[in-house]
Write an enzyme that holds these catalytic residues in place. Structure first.
Site, mmCIF file in Angstrom:
data_model
loop_
_atom_site.group_PDB
_atom_site.id
_atom_site.type_symbol
_atom_site.label_atom_id
_atom_site.label_comp_id
_atom_site.label_asym_id
_atom_site.label_seq_id
_atom_site.Cartn_x
_atom_site.Cartn_y
_atom_site.Cartn_z
ATOM 1 N N ASP A 138 0.795 -1.226 0.000
ATOM 2 C CA ASP A 138 0.000 0.000 0.000
ATOM 3 C C ASP A 138 0.832 1.283 0.000
ATOM 4 O O ASP A 138 0.699 2.109 -0.895
ATOM 5 C CB ASP A 138 -0.967 -0.016 1.197
ATOM 6 C CG ASP A 138 -1.984 1.112 1.143
ATOM 7 O OD1 ASP A 138 -2.381 1.495 0.033
ATOM 8 O OD2 ASP A 138 -2.373 1.598 2.209
ATOM 9 N N CYS A 198 -21.344 0.862 -9.213
ATOM 10 C CA CYS A 198 -20.431 1.613 -8.343
ATOM 11 C C CYS A 198 -20.402 3.087 -8.719
ATOM 12 O O CYS A 198 -20.422 3.967 -7.849
ATOM 13 C CB CYS A 198 -19.035 1.013 -8.401
ATOM 14 S SG CYS A 198 -18.319 0.903 -10.065
ATOM 15 N N CYS A 218 -13.415 11.806 -3.234
ATOM 16 C CA CYS A 218 -13.734 10.503 -2.659
ATOM 17 C C CYS A 218 -13.948 10.630 -1.149
ATOM 18 O O CYS A 218 -13.092 11.167 -0.444
ATOM 19 C CB CYS A 218 -12.599 9.526 -2.958
ATOM 20 S SG CYS A 218 -12.820 7.887 -2.233
ATOM 21 N N CYS A 244 -14.754 4.727 3.144
ATOM 22 C CA CYS A 244 -16.067 4.564 2.527
ATOM 23 C C CYS A 244 -16.051 3.284 1.712
ATOM 24 O O CYS A 244 -15.107 3.029 0.962
ATOM 25 C CB CYS A 244 -16.386 5.756 1.630
ATOM 26 S SG CYS A 244 -17.975 5.625 0.748
ATOM 27 N N CYS A 251 -21.401 -3.526 -5.442
ATOM 28 C CA CYS A 251 -20.890 -4.358 -6.542
ATOM 29 C C CYS A 251 -21.557 -5.729 -6.528
ATOM 30 O O CYS A 251 -21.489 -6.449 -5.524
ATOM 31 C CB CYS A 251 -19.377 -4.509 -6.418
ATOM 32 S SG CYS A 251 -18.658 -5.596 -7.662
#
Length: 391
Positions: A138, A198, A218, A244, A251
């Site tokens: 990440d 989405c 976002c 979120c 989905c």
């Protein structure tokens, strides 16, 4: 027919050993530069859609050779995480609760994935003493999703997540650059089809197109910022405290999928869906003791406390007015005082109005005074039957 090579066998054995290493899926990608991703990232930057949390050097994000001497392959891993709270506590009047995104449930996934990658590296080193490897999760330079897509773990979906056929998008991703010439896997065909669930469900329209995210819009990004939040976004945040999951929840591929086999990633319901009012006065020490082992702690307590105020405002929780007013009166952080003013204006009523007026006389920060003014106008407008005022 070409005979199986030593590297083919090693890759097959590695995949067979995945479960014993605590890894749900392994794929192998070539270490060639991610030229298409580089162009996408450059365009993303031109349009001003970066969050600012990314590695700033786009070349490092897309060229493994800048991170590792003579890379031969990249091993990508996926670990599945839970999507449902079992027997979740109810949020109700007088006891309102916020919600943490699933990525903040259980132990910090960065720690868990690093542990799994370390186990994988040890497993490889036992078989290849000359192994060189560099792992990242990440926060590393490479784009996890680009590596996972090339390695065949899943396809890059319209919501910018990797969707695996087995686990949906409820997976954490990590990768290891190596000097091993492992044969690469084939990418999986994109299976989103015509579905735009989405994109249609994104609260702020941050998904500006298939696979295109305006990070600054976002909600996941907004909840992690430390400063003031616009009225528009505060209303959209709802009761989200961190992150979120909307684009994943809607989905169709994720429907019914919930993964409970990774013990470190299982949620503590009281941490995943905490009461809001106690968060307002939580000190640094208590915050670290409570949330320090989760991924939500990396930005500190201020964003979560600010988001708790926003949630109480959106709930219009009258019983919380004294607690919110206490933040407006006493908190040393102007961002929280201004947010408390917004929340009181959203809650409305005589008690909230009195608290705002009392604070107005003592407040010296211009931004907080402006927030108080807007909040008082909202309450006055609501009392007069008008649409509430916003900034």
């Amino acid at each position: 027919m070409q005979s199986e090579t030593t590297w083919d066998r090693l890759k097959a054995e590695m995949k067979a050993a995945a479960a014993s290493l605590g890894i749900d899926k392994i794929g192998v990608a070539s270490a060639a530069p991610f030229t298409e991703m580089k162009q996408r990232l450059l365009r993303h930057r031109e349009l001003g859609r970066e969050s600012g949390f990314e590695e700033p050097d786009i070349d490092k994000r897309t060229d493994p050779s800048l991170l590792f001497d003579d890379p031969q392959s990249i091993i990508a891993i996926a670990i599945a995480y839970p999507s449902k709270l079992i027997d979740a506590p109810k949020s109700q009047p007088g006891a309102r609760r916020g919600i943490m995104a699933r990525s903040a449930w259980g132990q910090d996934y960065h720690v868990v994935l690093r542990d799994r990658l370390a186990k994988l590296e040890n497993w490889l080193r036992e078989r290849v003493p000359g192994l060189r490897a560099e792992s990242m999760v990440d926060t590393g330079a490479l784009v996890d999703r680009a590596v996972a897509e090339r390695a065949g773990l899943g396809w890059s979906a319209k919501n910018c997540a990797i969707i695996t056929p087995e686990f949906g998008s409820w997976v954490y991703l990590g990768e290891m650059i190596t000097n091993l010439p492992l044969p690469p896997d084939k990418p999986i065909t994109d299976s989103c089809g015509d579905c735009t669930a989405c994109i249609d469900a994104c609260p702020t329209g941050a998904l500006v197109g298939p696979g295109q995210l305006d990070a600054k819009r976002c909600i996941s990004f907004v909840t992690q910022t430390k400063g003031m939040v616009s009225d528009e976004f505060m209303r959209k945040i709802g009761n989200r405290l961190y992150g979120c999951d909307t684009c994943q929840v809607v989905c169709p591929v994720n429907r019914g999928k919930n993964w409970t086999h990774q013990p470190e990633l299982q949620p503590d319901n009281e941490k995943a869906k905490p009461l809001l009012v106690p968060l307002l006065t939580m000190g640094n020490r208590e915050f670290k003791e409570t949330y320090g082992m989760t991924s939500s702690a990396w930005r500190g307590r201020k964003p979560i406390q600010r988001n708790a105020l926003i949630a109480l405002g959106n709930f219009k929780e009258r019983s919380a007015v004294p607690d919110v007013a206490g933040v407006l009166k006493d908190d040393p952080r102007f961002e929280l005082r201004a947010t408390a003013a917004w929340a009181l204006g959203r809650i409305g009523g005589e008690e909230a109005e009195a608290a705002l007026k009392a604070a107005q006389g003592a407040e010296r920060d211009e931004q907080v005074l402006k927030a108080i003014e807007v909040a008082l106008a909202a309450i006055a407008g609501e009392a007069a039957g008008e649409k509430p005022a916003t900034e």
